[in-house]
Every structure is written in C-alpha cells, then in structure tokens.
Design a protein around this motif. Structure first.
Motif, PDB file in Angstrom:
ATOM      1  N   GLN A 327       0.820  -1.201   0.000  1.00  9.83           N
ATOM      2  CA  GLN A 327       0.000   0.000   0.000  1.00  9.83           C
ATOM      3  C   GLN A 327       0.855   1.253   0.000  1.00  9.83           C
ATOM      4  O   GLN A 327       0.541   2.232  -0.674  1.00  9.83           O
ATOM      5  N   ALA A 328       1.965   1.216   0.740  1.00 10.82           N
ATOM      6  CA  ALA A 328       2.833   2.389   0.797  1.00 10.82           C
ATOM      7  C   ALA A 328       3.461   2.678  -0.554  1.00 10.82           C
ATOM      8  O   ALA A 328       3.620   3.826  -0.954  1.00 10.82           O
ATOM      9  N   LYS A 329       3.825   1.618  -1.270  1.00 10.92           N
ATOM     10  CA  LYS A 329       4.516   1.772  -2.556  1.00 10.92           C
ATOM     11  C   LYS A 329       5.621   2.806  -2.415  1.00 10.92           C
ATOM     12  O   LYS A 329       5.776   3.725  -3.208  1.00 10.92           O
ATOM     13  N   ALA A 330       6.387   2.644  -1.338  1.00 13.08           N
ATOM     14  CA  ALA A 330       7.344   3.675  -0.936  1.00 13.08           C
ATOM     15  C   ALA A 330       8.612   3.626  -1.765  1.00 13.08           C
ATOM     16  O   ALA A 330       9.039   2.581  -2.229  1.00 13.08           O
ATOM     17  N   GLY A 331       9.220   4.811  -1.854  1.00 13.35           N
ATOM     18  CA  GLY A 331      10.579   4.915  -2.359  1.00 13.35           C
ATOM     19  C   GLY A 331      10.806   4.434  -3.767  1.00 13.35           C
ATOM     20  O   GLY A 331      11.822   3.803  -4.042  1.00 13.35           O
ATOM     21  N   GLY A 332       9.891   4.735  -4.696  1.00 15.39           N
ATOM     22  CA  GLY A 332      10.110   4.298  -6.067  1.00 15.39           C
ATOM     23  C   GLY A 332      11.361   4.892  -6.677  1.00 15.39           C
ATOM     24  O   GLY A 332      12.156   4.204  -7.313  1.00 15.39           O
ATOM     25  N   TYR A 333      11.556   6.203  -6.475  1.00 22.65           N
ATOM     26  CA  TYR A 333      12.763   6.857  -6.993  1.00 22.65           C
ATOM     27  C   TYR A 333      14.008   6.326  -6.286  1.00 22.65           C
ATOM     28  O   TYR A 333      15.050   6.113  -6.908  1.00 22.65           O
ATOM     29  N   PHE A 334      13.899   6.129  -4.985  1.00 18.74           N
ATOM     30  CA  PHE A 334      15.026   5.593  -4.221  1.00 18.74           C
ATOM     31  C   PHE A 334      15.378   4.189  -4.706  1.00 18.74           C
ATOM     32  O   PHE A 334      16.552   3.857  -4.897  1.00 18.74           O
ATOM     33  N   ALA A 335      14.362   3.363  -4.929  1.00 16.89           N
ATOM     34  CA  ALA A 335      14.607   1.993  -5.392  1.00 16.89           C
ATOM     35  C   ALA A 335      15.275   1.996  -6.763  1.00 16.89           C
ATOM     36  O   ALA A 335      16.183   1.184  -7.026  1.00 16.89           O
ATOM     37  N   ASP A 336      14.846   2.897  -7.639  1.00 15.56           N
ATOM     38  CA  ASP A 336      15.490   2.994  -8.951  1.00 15.56           C
ATOM     39  C   ASP A 336      16.964   3.368  -8.800  1.00 15.56           C
ATOM     40  O   ASP A 336      17.825   2.860  -9.528  1.00 15.56           O
ATOM     41  N   TRP A 337      17.242   4.284  -7.881  1.00 18.34           N
ATOM     42  CA  TRP A 337      18.629   4.693  -7.644  1.00 18.34           C
ATOM     43  C   TRP A 337      19.449   3.532  -7.093  1.00 18.34           C
ATOM     44  O   TRP A 337      20.591   3.322  -7.500  1.00 18.34           O
ATOM     45  N   ILE A 338      18.854   2.754  -6.194  1.00 16.48           N
ATOM     46  CA  ILE A 338      19.549   1.604  -5.614  1.00 16.48           C
ATOM     47  C   ILE A 338      19.936   0.605  -6.697  1.00 16.48           C
ATOM     48  O   ILE A 338      21.014  -0.002  -6.658  1.00 16.48           O
ATOM     49  N   MET A 339      19.076   0.437  -7.690  1.00 14.98           N
ATOM     50  CA  MET A 339      19.372  -0.515  -8.756  1.00 14.98           C
ATOM     51  C   MET A 339      20.636  -0.131  -9.523  1.00 14.98           C
ATOM     52  O   MET A 339      21.236  -0.964 -10.196  1.00 14.98           O
ATOM     53  N   ALA A 340      21.029   1.125  -9.427  1.00 17.09           N
ATOM     54  CA  ALA A 340      22.252   1.564 -10.101  1.00 17.09           C
ATOM     55  C   ALA A 340      23.463   1.514  -9.171  1.00 17.09           C
ATOM     56  O   ALA A 340      24.581   1.795  -9.607  1.00 17.09           O
ATOM     57  N   GLN A 341      23.249   1.160  -7.904  1.00 17.46           N
ATOM     58  CA  GLN A 341      24.351   1.150  -6.944  1.00 17.46           C
ATOM     59  C   GLN A 341      25.202  -0.114  -7.020  1.00 17.46           C
ATOM     60  O   GLN A 341      26.379  -0.106  -6.684  1.00 17.46           O
TER      61      GLN A 341
END
Length: 709
Positions: A327-341
């Motif tokens: 429900q939160a669907k939190a941190g979409g932008y953060f998760a995308d950034w993590i995928m590049a880490q």
C-alpha cells in the motif's frame, strides 16, 4: 401244415407296401438360382445417382482419412507427451531474477525484476485459491482432455459478434492450453534467436491457425503426461500476475504479505481475477478495478458451489486489502537509484534472486512525500507543471529518503534528485566560506560589499551587482552569507583563490565540471541535488566528505553471507578542519535565523542552511540540516523555463520546513554542532581591487549574475 415253396424264399404279399416307398429315394436335382432382375431407378433415381455415388465415395474416403488423421494425431500427442519434462524443472523458467529491497529496519519496501516466491503445488495452495482459478478460467477443467470445443465455439461467436476476427479477443482456451502457452509450446528461450525475453514472450503469444493447432496437440500431450493437479501446479507457478510477480506465491506475498496457502476467499478472488489482465487489475495499480474484478470471480465461485451464499456475501463486504508495504509503494525513486548502486549482473540484469538491505527510512520517506504534496497543493495551481525533488541524508551520507518528482509513487521515471543537473546558484556559496574559514578567516572578519569592476582585456569592463541592487559597504562574512550577497562572495573567492575553492567543492563531492574564475562564486556549474546534499553533509559531520549511499549489503536470496557490504558508512577523507566546519555551521544557522531562509524555521530547533536561486528563477534550492539530517530541496521546470516569483528562500524553504517538521515530530530538539564566533582573526577586509576575467567568463557572468541570491 404250411406249404413250403421250392425256392426257399419267404412269401411276401405284393401289395402290402408301396413299391415306390420301398425303393430308395432319388435326390432331387439342384435348382439354379435365378439372377435378380436389375431394379429400375426411375427418373429420380437417375437424377440422384451422381450425388449418392459421390456421397458414398466421400464417406469411404473420409473414413480412411479420419483413421489416418487419428493415427497421426495420436502419434503427435504421444510424441509431445514423451517430451514433457519433470514439473520441478519448469515451474520457474525465468531468464531474469528478482531484487527485493529492505529498509533500514529489514522490512520489504520495493521489488524489481520478476519475483518468484518459491514453488507451490495445487495441493498446497489455499483451497479457495485453487477453486477460484478453476471457476474463473476453466470450469470444465476436470471434464475435458485439454480442449473445450464448447468454449472455443463460444469465444469465436463472441469475437465475431464484437467485430473482431475469430481468433482475436476471447480465446476460449482451457487452463491446459494456457499452460501450453506459458511453456511456449516447449520452445526454450534462446538468446541467439530472440533479441530479448520480451520478444520471446511476444512470439509465444502470437495467434495463428497453425499455432492454435500445435497448441491443441501440445495441450493434449500434457493431459497424457501430467495429472490435472500437475497441470494446475505449473499454472500456479508460471502465470504472470502483475507488479513483476511470477506465480501465485510471489503475488500473494507482493500484494498481501502472506503465503498463497493462507489467502482467504476475498484475496483468492482478487488473485484469480488478475489472470484476465494482470497489469490492469493489479491492486497496486487500481484497487477499485481490482475489487470489481474480484467480485465477478466471487460470483463464479458461488455459481460453481465453491462458496456458500454467506461466504460470498462476506467476501464482497470485506474485499482484500493490500499489505502495508504494498500500500505504501514507498521509495520508487530511491529503489530505482539503488538498482544503479550495484553491478548490473546483480541488479538490472540479474538471473538470480537478490536481496538488498538499504538505508531507507520509510517514516522519513513518507514525511518527504507528504510535505512536497502538501505544499504543491496549497501553493501552486493544479495546472502548474513545476517539479520538485527532495533528498534526506544522514551526516555520514546514508540516504534516508528520496523524492524525484511530484508523482511521488512513480518508478522507472526521470529522477530529478539524481539525474537532473542544474545550476545551484547561491547554494554553492558555503564552499567559498568553508575555504576561507579553513585558511584561518573568522565569521566576524569584514569584507567590502561595494561596487566591483571586472576588467576584460580588449573589452569594456563589467560591473556585477547584488540581487537587491544595494551595496552595504563593509560587512562580516556571516552577514554576507546569510544575506546571500554576490559581491562579497566574488571578492572572497578571488581572495582565497578560486582554484582552491573549486578543489574544496570537488573534495566535498561536487563532481561537476566546475567553472573557472569569478563565475565559480555564483554557482554557475551544474550539479545534482544528491551531490549538493552530500556536500552539505560534509559540513554537518565536521568537515569530512561523504559518498552518498543507499546500499548497505547485497546477498543472494537464502544466503547468509553478503556478496557486497558497504560497512554502513559513506565517510571519506577530511576536507576542512572541524573548527572551520563548526564555524560555517554557525554562519549557516544565521541564514535560517535572520537571513534568506527564515521560512525554514521550526520552533525550538537549531537549524542551518542556504538558499539558492538562479537567473529568472529557473532553479530554486534550499539545502539545510539539523543536528542529525541534511535535507536538500530543488524546484524548477523540466524544460528549464523561468518560474514566476519563486526563490530558494520561498517555496523550496517551505517544502524543506514541512519535511523536517515531520521528520523531527515528537523528538527532543538537539543542538547543532557549531562554534560561536570570537573576535576577528585580524580584521581582514578585502581591498577594493579590480579583477581581470576572460571574455568567456564574462559571458557566463552577464547571463546569470543579476538573478542570483
């Protein structure tokens, strides 16, 4: 006395027996069968004769062809049946793996790639889920041999009535046929034949007469090789159910945070409803649509006797609810950034299931998202296309929250926090003062805010101006910073050396191609919000650079030993002395207390920061910190067009204040790590000297200087 004859023969009465009867019977001669006369056909018979003859011939040929076809069909079915692999080898045939992301507390907040929750069987899933799938997809599943002629005929009729081709739209496929498609009719994925897995799947879904025929034979082969429950088991594990979920176990975990064995009637109905259109009916995409589809499935289950009327009514009255994480669907932008880490082979292109532990704090993430939306809703017109980004970071560089745009639930979109390179304007000025303080200057040292002429060899001289077009004469460094005065910043940068300022900024983490000469002091070099926030974190932590990071460790699912480990810190080498950093913190606290950042104030809290506004308000920034977190805010248009009436000390400062207020809510205020200034180190005043600049530098200055604050 009887007479005796001389012949010695007994006397016999001649007439006592019929002589013909006494004589042996002669066989009757064989009668010759007479040939039946040909039947007369008559006129009608002769007229119908060609047709009856051809019909008879056709039936004889059809019987023989049917027999041959049956033999060939049986052979093909048996061939496919013999080629069927063990179930355990085909329930998970993903060519891509998955990435599951955990927040700083170990809770799941995001998924990427194709999720597979593990193998389930038709016997191990919830009975409600088992029955929901059968009732929805193939209610005659247990009564056919892989094909449903009635279903196919019904689908063709519907397609034609709706103006489509007979094979377009409704397919009338049985569960067995759907499984055959999921297995791509036994054709494995080959990288040399298909450009991508998507192209492979598209090819598998092509509908032609020949493919439908092959699909039918393959389906019948499956019915020979596998039991009905085996076929359902493959279906339960291979079906795509939206949001990157492959199989019902992954979907149940993704949407409801529980196993497929534990779902109730309402949840089972929602999961089964996804089979029709996974993306459209995904509850994370549109809950109302998902509930409506689930109610249809509940009705089908009730019709088939899988649910009582009471159970169906209860399921409709209490529809399935998403888990907190979904429900939160939190941190979409953060998760995308993590995928590049991490490396691509363990993130974007992973073939394994990977678990990444991150620095995200979901409470802080929610605070940032809510703050941005609240300010935009209250202060901007609905038609405004302005964008904003937020980064919340600990002093060691750990990113706790990230918003990359107004659509806070977006993922896979342009991330303005990490990808947009924009001019920071006066938000760059703290690095000039950091350089001076590290060289021994004091916050109380004086600098002359007086008209300045920059001499250009071979061209007319150029005189920059302050934002307010006022010159205040000698001012302290502290006053020059909190009032964001341009002339003192240029003078100080030239006094300490712009090359040294550029070196300090670069060491703090600003990786952009920094401008040379006086233009450097005006923040003309483009940077990202993440870089700028990380550089400010170096001021908060006492002068050490940080590498902004979000990945703590990465491991394969089920493994204890991490493949990557960040050791929990992004601290790098020291850039300036701690004394200089604490003095600069004091100076920046005055920006919030009485300078351009007063809108960022939070009662009872010591705060420090700096605003930044570029020419014509194309970019507006506010970056600041309390004792624990650094928060950076950027606002502007994606096309770099000017904003009206927006400065860094305005809406960005308000977004900053709304974010930090939510972050520190309920906490006891903590003091900033600062040193109050003593007496001037020597009463330094930069003399009113001319500065020589290149024509290229002057062109840059002329374009942007008058808009800086």
């Amino acid at each position: 006395m009887a007479r005796r004859t001389t012949s010695g023969k007994s006397l016999v009465a001649d007439r006592r027996y019929d002589a013909r009867a006494a004589a042996p019977a002669k066989p009757e001669p064989k009668r010759r069968r007479r040939k039946a006369a040909p039947r007369k056909r008559g006129l009608v018979g002769w007229l119908l004769f060609p047709f009856t003859y051809l019909l008879g011939l056709g039936l004889r040929v059809a019987w023989r062809l049917g027999l041959a076809f049956g033999v060939i069909l049986a052979g093909a079915v048996l061939y496919f049946a013999s080629q069927m692999p063990p179930i355990t080898t085909i329930v998970d045939a993903r060519t891509r793996g998955s990435v599951t992301m955990l927040d700083r507390d170990g809770s799941v907040f995001a998924w990427r790639g194709d999720q597979f929750g593990g193998m389930v069987t038709a016997d191990s899933v919830s009975p409600y889920l088992h029955d929901a799938v059968v009732a929805t997809e193939d209610r005659r599943f247990y009564r056919h041999l892989g094909l449903s002629p009635r279903g196919i005929a019904s689908a063709i009729r519907i397609n034609l009535s709706e103006g489509r081709g007979p094979l377009s739209g409704n397919g009338g496929s049985t569960i067995t046929q759907q499984v055959a498609k999921l297995l791509c009719l036994g054709v494995p994925y080959d990288t040399s034949e298909w450009e991508s897995e998507a192209a492979y799947e598209d090819d598998c879904r092509r509908t032609t007469i020949w493919r439908k025929a092959k699909e039918a034979i393959f389906a019948m082969g499956m019915e020979v090789a596998y039991s009905k429950e085996d076929i359902l088991t493959i279906y339960f594990n291979r079906a795509y159910l939206g949001a990157g979920s492959r199989g019902f176990e992954a979907a149940a975990q993704r949407y409801f945070g529980k196993s497929a064995a534990e779902v109730g009637p309402a949840e089972a109905a929602m999961l089964a409803g996804l089979l029709k259109a996974p993306t459209s009916y995904a509850p994370t995409s549109n809950m109302d649509r998902a509930v409506g589809r689930a109610n249809v499935v509940i009705g089908l289950m009730e019709e088939e006797g899988y649910l009582t009327a009471e159970q169906a009514a209860e399921a409709r009255a209490r529809p399935a609810q998403l888990s907190d994480a979904a429900q939160a669907k939190a941190g979409g932008y953060f998760a995308d950034w993590i995928m590049a880490q991490g490396p691509d082979f363990l993130t974007r292109d992973t073939t394994e299931d990977v678990v990444i532990r991150t620095t995200l704090d979901q409470r802080i993430q929610t605070a940032a998202e809510t703050a941005l939306l609240s300010i935009f809703e209250a202060k901007l017109k609905p038609s405004s296309e302005a964008q904003a980004a937020i980064v919340v970071m600990s002093a060691d560089g750990a990113v706790r929250g990230m918003v990359g745009g107004r659509d806070v639930r977006a993922s896979g979109e342009f991330n303005r926090a990490t990808q947009a390179r924009r001019q920071p304007g006066s938000a760059f000025k703290p690095f000039i003062y950091a350089t001076a303080l590290d060289l021994g200057w004091s916050p109380n040292d004086m600098i002359n805010d007086a008209p300045l002429t920059i001499n250009i060899p071979g061209s007319p001289s150029w005189t920059p101006d302050n934002y307010d077009h006022v010159f205040k004469g000698p001012v302290t460094l502290t006053e020059a910073l909190y009032e964001s005065r341009n002339i003192p910043a240029i003078r100080l940068s030239e006094a300490v050396g712009s090359d040294l300022v550029r070196d300090v900024a670069r060491k703090f983490g600003i990786e952009s191609d920094l401008a040379a000469g006086p233009a450097l002091a005006l923040g003309v070099s483009e940077s990202t919000l993440l870089e700028m926030t990380g550089a400010y974190a170096g001021i908060l932590n006492g002068g050490s650079a940080v590498q902004p990071y979000g990945l703590i460790d990465l491991r394969l699912k089920g493994d204890d030993a991490p493949l990557m480990d960040n050791q929990g810190t992004g601290l790098q080498e020291r850039v300036i002395q701690q004394r200089a950093a604490r003095q600069l913190t004091y100076m920046m606290s005055q920006v919030v207390a009485r300078g351009t950042g007063t809108r960022a104030q939070i009662p009872g809290w010591e705060l420090a920061g700096k605003s930044g506004t570029t020419n014509s308000s194309r970019d507006a920034w506010f970056i600041g910190f309390n004792a624990e977190y650094v928060v950076g805010v950027w606002m502007g248009y994606d096309d770099n067009s000017p904003m009206t009436g927006v400065t860094g000390g305005g809406l960005p400062a308000e977004i900053w204040q709304a974010t930090v207020s939510r972050v520190v809510a309920g906490e006891t205020p903590k003091p900033l790590p600062l040193d109050l200034p003593g007496a001037s180190a020597g009463g330094n005043i930069v003399p009113d000297q001319g500065i020589t600049a290149d024509r290229e530098i002057l062109d840059v200055l002329g374009n942007i200087l008058n808009g800086l604050n």
